[in-house]
Design a protein around this motif. Structure first.
Motif, short mmCIF file in Angstrom:
data_model
loop_
_atom_site.label_atom_id
_atom_site.label_comp_id
_atom_site.label_asym_id
_atom_site.label_seq_id
_atom_site.Cartn_x
_atom_site.Cartn_y
_atom_site.Cartn_z
N GLY A 17 0.77 -1.39 -0.03
CA GLY A 17 0.07 -0.06 -0.09
C GLY A 17 0.96 1.47 0.15
O GLY A 17 0.27 2.51 -0.06
N GLY A 19 2.64 2.39 -2.26
CA GLY A 19 2.46 2.98 -3.60
C GLY A 19 3.60 2.33 -4.59
O GLY A 19 3.91 2.89 -5.55
N LYS A 20 4.14 1.10 -4.26
CA LYS A 20 5.39 0.84 -5.04
C LYS A 20 5.04 0.50 -6.63
O LYS A 20 5.62 0.86 -7.54
N GLY A 21 3.97 -0.24 -6.67
CA GLY A 21 3.13 -0.69 -8.15
C GLY A 21 2.95 0.82 -8.89
O GLY A 21 3.35 0.85 -9.88
N THR A 22 2.42 1.50 -8.06
CA THR A 22 2.14 3.11 -8.75
C THR A 22 3.27 3.51 -9.23
O THR A 22 3.39 4.15 -10.29
N ARG A 139 -7.47 1.17 -2.42
CA ARG A 139 -7.31 0.43 -3.56
C ARG A 139 -8.48 -0.81 -3.74
O ARG A 139 -8.86 -1.22 -4.99
N ASN A 170 6.64 8.53 -0.13
CA ASN A 170 5.77 8.57 -1.35
C ASN A 170 4.43 9.48 -1.02
O ASN A 170 3.49 8.87 -0.74
N ASP A 171 4.83 10.72 -1.05
CA ASP A 171 3.80 11.66 -0.61
C ASP A 171 2.90 11.97 -1.80
O ASP A 171 1.68 11.76 -1.87
P1 ADP Z 1 1.89 -1.34 -3.35
O1 ADP Z 1 2.24 -1.49 -4.50
O2 ADP Z 1 2.87 -0.72 -2.70
O3 ADP Z 1 0.99 -2.33 -2.43
P2 ADP Z 1 -0.16 0.52 -4.78
O4 ADP Z 1 0.89 0.95 -5.94
O5 ADP Z 1 -1.08 -0.54 -5.22
O6 ADP Z 1 0.73 0.04 -3.59
O7 ADP Z 1 -0.83 1.82 -4.39
C1 ADP Z 1 -1.92 1.64 -3.19
C2 ADP Z 1 -2.97 2.53 -3.51
O8 ADP Z 1 -2.46 3.73 -3.00
C3 ADP Z 1 -3.34 2.65 -5.00
O9 ADP Z 1 -4.82 2.79 -4.71
C4 ADP Z 1 -2.74 3.80 -5.51
O10 ADP Z 1 -3.60 4.47 -6.53
C5 ADP Z 1 -2.61 4.70 -4.45
N1 ADP Z 1 -1.25 5.69 -4.19
C6 ADP Z 1 -0.11 5.24 -4.58
N2 ADP Z 1 0.76 6.35 -4.33
C7 ADP Z 1 -0.18 7.22 -4.07
C8 ADP Z 1 0.29 8.64 -3.52
N3 ADP Z 1 1.41 9.20 -3.75
N4 ADP Z 1 -0.76 9.62 -3.02
C9 ADP Z 1 -2.12 9.01 -3.02
N5 ADP Z 1 -2.30 7.77 -3.44
C10 ADP Z 1 -1.41 6.94 -3.91
#
Ligand code: ADP
Ligand code: 5GP
Length: 201
Positions: A17, A19-22, A139, A170-171
């Motif tokens: 959560g 935001g690694k994937g994002t 998510r 990751n702000d």
């Molecule tokens: P992880 O891969 O680390 O488990 P995700 O990339 O799936 O995390 O991100 C988790 C949720 O947070 C998703 O719904 C994504 O859209 C959201 N998210 C990621 N980075 C940010 C950010 N900087 N600000 C707000 N929301 C974010």
């Protein structure tokens, strides 16, 4: 651009959560030459996830066969499923001079550190626990139980930050990507990676 020298292995980990994937997806759009390793997993695809793009979705038997054949650079059991990094893609891209990015959990990252101590280990964290909770829930992919597992693991996982070379908050996705791009640039300029320049003189 690829060059005559081996590429650099970048490893990104952090709590579920964070935001690694994002961030990885955004980084791949910003850095065309970066190669993102696609992991193998035994977990079921989430809506929209595609085989070969997000993960290679395999059965437990297929995964165990890959372990036996030494086809995985690292692997770990994360939240009741197996996850692993196919070895051949990483090795060949690095040898061709491309940088490679792995988005893997902490157990896997510690295994990679043994094999590639010269790799660059980046820990991605959310700005706060409240924001982490909001992101995992936002998510909309987890059951109550898997939410509790992921959120509950985060406090312990944060302690592992000390094993990494860099920490990135990751702000805002764009800002986090900019920080990671700065790390990539700095690592390419490090003296230890550029000693070959002396011999060229
Ligand atoms: P992880 O891969 O680390 O488990 P995700 O990339 O799936 O995390 O991100 C988790 C949720 O947070 C998703 O719904 C994504 O859209 C959201 N998210 C990621 N980075 C940010 C950010 N900087 N600000 C707000 N929301 C974010
Ligand atoms: P998710 O199921 O949310 O996609 O991923 C769960 C966790 O598994 C995340 O922490 C993610 O970084 C990790 N993960 C994804 N691929 C790999 C891998 O190849 N190896 C390891 N060790 N962890 C992985």
């Amino acid at each position: 651009m690829p060059n005559n020298h081996s590429g650099i292995l970048f490893v990104l980990s952090g709590p579920s959560g964070a935001g690694k994937g994002t961030v990885c997806k955004a980084l791949m759009e910003r850095i065309p030459d970066m190669c993102l390793s696609v992991s193998v997993t035994t977990r079921s695809p989430r809506p929209g996830e595609q085989h070969g793009i997000n993960y290679f979705f395999h059965t437990r038997e297929q995964f165990e066969e890959m372990i036996r054949n030494d086809e995985l650079l690292e692997w770990a059991q994360v939240f009741d499923n197996y996850y692993g990094t196919p070895r051949s893609f990483v090795e060949s891209k690095l040898a061709e001079g491309y940088d490679v990015l792995l988005e893997i959990d902490i157990q896997g990252a510690m295994q990679v550190k043994q094999t590639y101590p010269e790799g660059v280990f980046i820990f991605l964290i959310p700005p706060s626990a409240t924001e982490l909770e909001a992101r995992i829930l936002g998510r909309g992919t987890e059951t109550d139980e898997s939410f509790r597992m992921r959120f509950g693991a985060a406090r312990h996982e944060l302690q592992m930050m000390k094993e990494y070379n860099y920490v990135v908050v990751n702000d805002v996705v764009d800002a986090a990507c900019q920080r990671i791009e700065s790390i990539i640039t700095a690592e390419h300029c490090s003296v230890s990676r550029n000693l070959y320049l002396l011999s060229e003189w």
